[in-house]
Design an enzyme around this catalytic site. Structure first.
Site, PDB file in Angstrom:
ATOM      1  N   CYS A  91       0.857  -1.183   0.000  1.00 43.81           N
ATOM      2  CA  CYS A  91       0.000   0.000   0.000  1.00 43.81           C
ATOM      3  C   CYS A  91       0.895   1.236   0.000  1.00 43.81           C
ATOM      4  O   CYS A  91       1.670   1.443   0.936  1.00 43.81           O
ATOM      5  CB  CYS A  91      -0.917  -0.002   1.220  1.00 43.81           C
ATOM      6  SG  CYS A  91      -1.991   1.453   1.345  1.00 43.81           S
ATOM      7  N   CYS A 254      -3.201   7.377  -4.460  1.00 41.91           N
ATOM      8  CA  CYS A 254      -2.922   5.932  -4.485  1.00 41.91           C
ATOM      9  C   CYS A 254      -1.486   5.675  -4.941  1.00 41.91           C
ATOM     10  O   CYS A 254      -1.153   5.844  -6.121  1.00 41.91           O
ATOM     11  CB  CYS A 254      -3.905   5.182  -5.373  1.00 41.91           C
ATOM     12  SG  CYS A 254      -3.794   3.388  -5.199  1.00 41.91           S
TER      13      CYS A 254
END
Length: 338
Positions: A91, A254
């Protein structure tokens, strides 16, 4: 206060997206590698994820990270990434959040102007360089795991939409990438529910018809992210809405999605190593991405696949500290998702 479990946390957000960094209370998860620990966690400890990410302690778009001892000698910390959608291999925004928390809390030796932190993740080693000024973290640049494109102009039949053409790329997770007009929707937050519905329908169709699997680690597979690119986007500045399973948008630009986008643009010949790329989220926050080098990864047999090493720069801020408890009589011991 009565409690069966106590979890220590430092909460942060990276360009709008939360990362709840769990610094204590989980214990050492079994496994010789972080990939093995991720598998053990999914199979045996997922109730910890739902307790901390789901309501009432979290929310439908919650994200977090669990700190662990590293499994490799060249890393400072191990990290498992958790969110409402599951336990991720990697992530990007979470890594930026973790690195910021480690500096701001003094859990690593802080050096100015740059503190380098090496993180052992299920996807591989990720290096975070934290720009430090006056003892505070100002920004973080992560050198991610290799990113690569697996398909260009793939076609999938999506119920209720029809045939949709998309690109598939990996940047720590798999991403379907396509202009939003291909699902006949505007890039407008007023249409967010329709965009989410289209994204979820695409995920289901892709996983049924063309499920992606990492060539080096079959435990990493499936598409749970769809990057709907806004009109006017190019290889210098791109805007997008990132739909994520089971039904929410990434508030940040992101990090793994930026890495996947770099790999896609590189395969299309639109970006070269060293070029600066601005990636903008649905709420207008930004990451800066660039390719540091070209590389390859192993594929089936003796074959190799072209890949790139992406770097992503963003900012995170600590928002609070907390101890999350589990009362013995709490009827929502694993949380709930509405």
């Amino acid at each position: 206060m009565r409690s069966r479990r106590v979890f220590h946390a430092v909460d942060s957000h990276t360009e709008g997206m939360p990362t709840r960094v769990i610094t204590g209370g989980v214990g050492v998860i079994p496994g010789a590698t972080m990939s093995e620990r991720r598998r053990h966690f999914i199979d045996n400890l997922d109730h910890i994820r739902t307790l901390l990410m789901y309501e009432p302690r979290g929310h439908a778009s919650m994200s977090g990270a669990i700190l662990q001892p590293p499994t490799r000698e060249d890393a400072d910390y191990g990290v498992l990434f958790i969110e409402v959608s599951g336990c991720l291999p990697m992530c990007g925004h979470g890594t930026i959040g973790v690195a910021t928390v480690l500096v701001e809390t003094g859990m690593v030796q802080v050096r100015e102007p740059v503190t380098t932190i090496r993180l052992d993740t299920p996807a591989g080693l990720v290096v975070a360089e934290v720009a430090v000024q006056g003892g505070a973290a100002r920004s973080v640049t992560i050198q991610n795991v290799p990113a690569f494109s697996t398909a260009l102009d793939e076609m999938v039949e999506v119920p209720g939409i029809g045939t949709v053409t998309y690109d598939m790329a990996y940047g720590g997770n798999f991403y379907a990438i396509l202009p939003i007009e291909r699902v006949r929707l505007p890039f407008d937050r007023a249409y967010k529910n329709d965009i989410l519905s289209a994204g979820l329908a695409m995920m289901d169709a892709i996983n049924d018809q063309h499920r992606p699997i990492h060539p080096e680690d079959p435990a990493i597979g499936g598409c749970h992210h769809v990057q709907f690119v806004a009109p006017g986007s190019d290889a210098r500045h791109s805007r997008h809405a990132m739909a994520i399973h089971p039904g929410w948008f990434d508030r940040s630009p992101c990090g793994t999605g930026t890495s996947a986008r770099l790999a896609q643009l590189h395969r299309r010949g639109e970006i070269e190593p060293g070029d600066e790329f601005v990636n903008e989220s649905f709420i207008g926050s930004r990451f800066i991405g660039r390719i540091t080098e070209e590389t390859t990864i192993s594929a089936a047999g003796a074959a190799t696949r072209p890949a790139v090493v992406p770097a992503v720069t963003g900012r995170a801020w600590v928002t609070g500290t907390a101890q999350y408890l589990l009362d013995p009589d709490d009827t929502f011991s694993e949380g709930f998702l509405l």
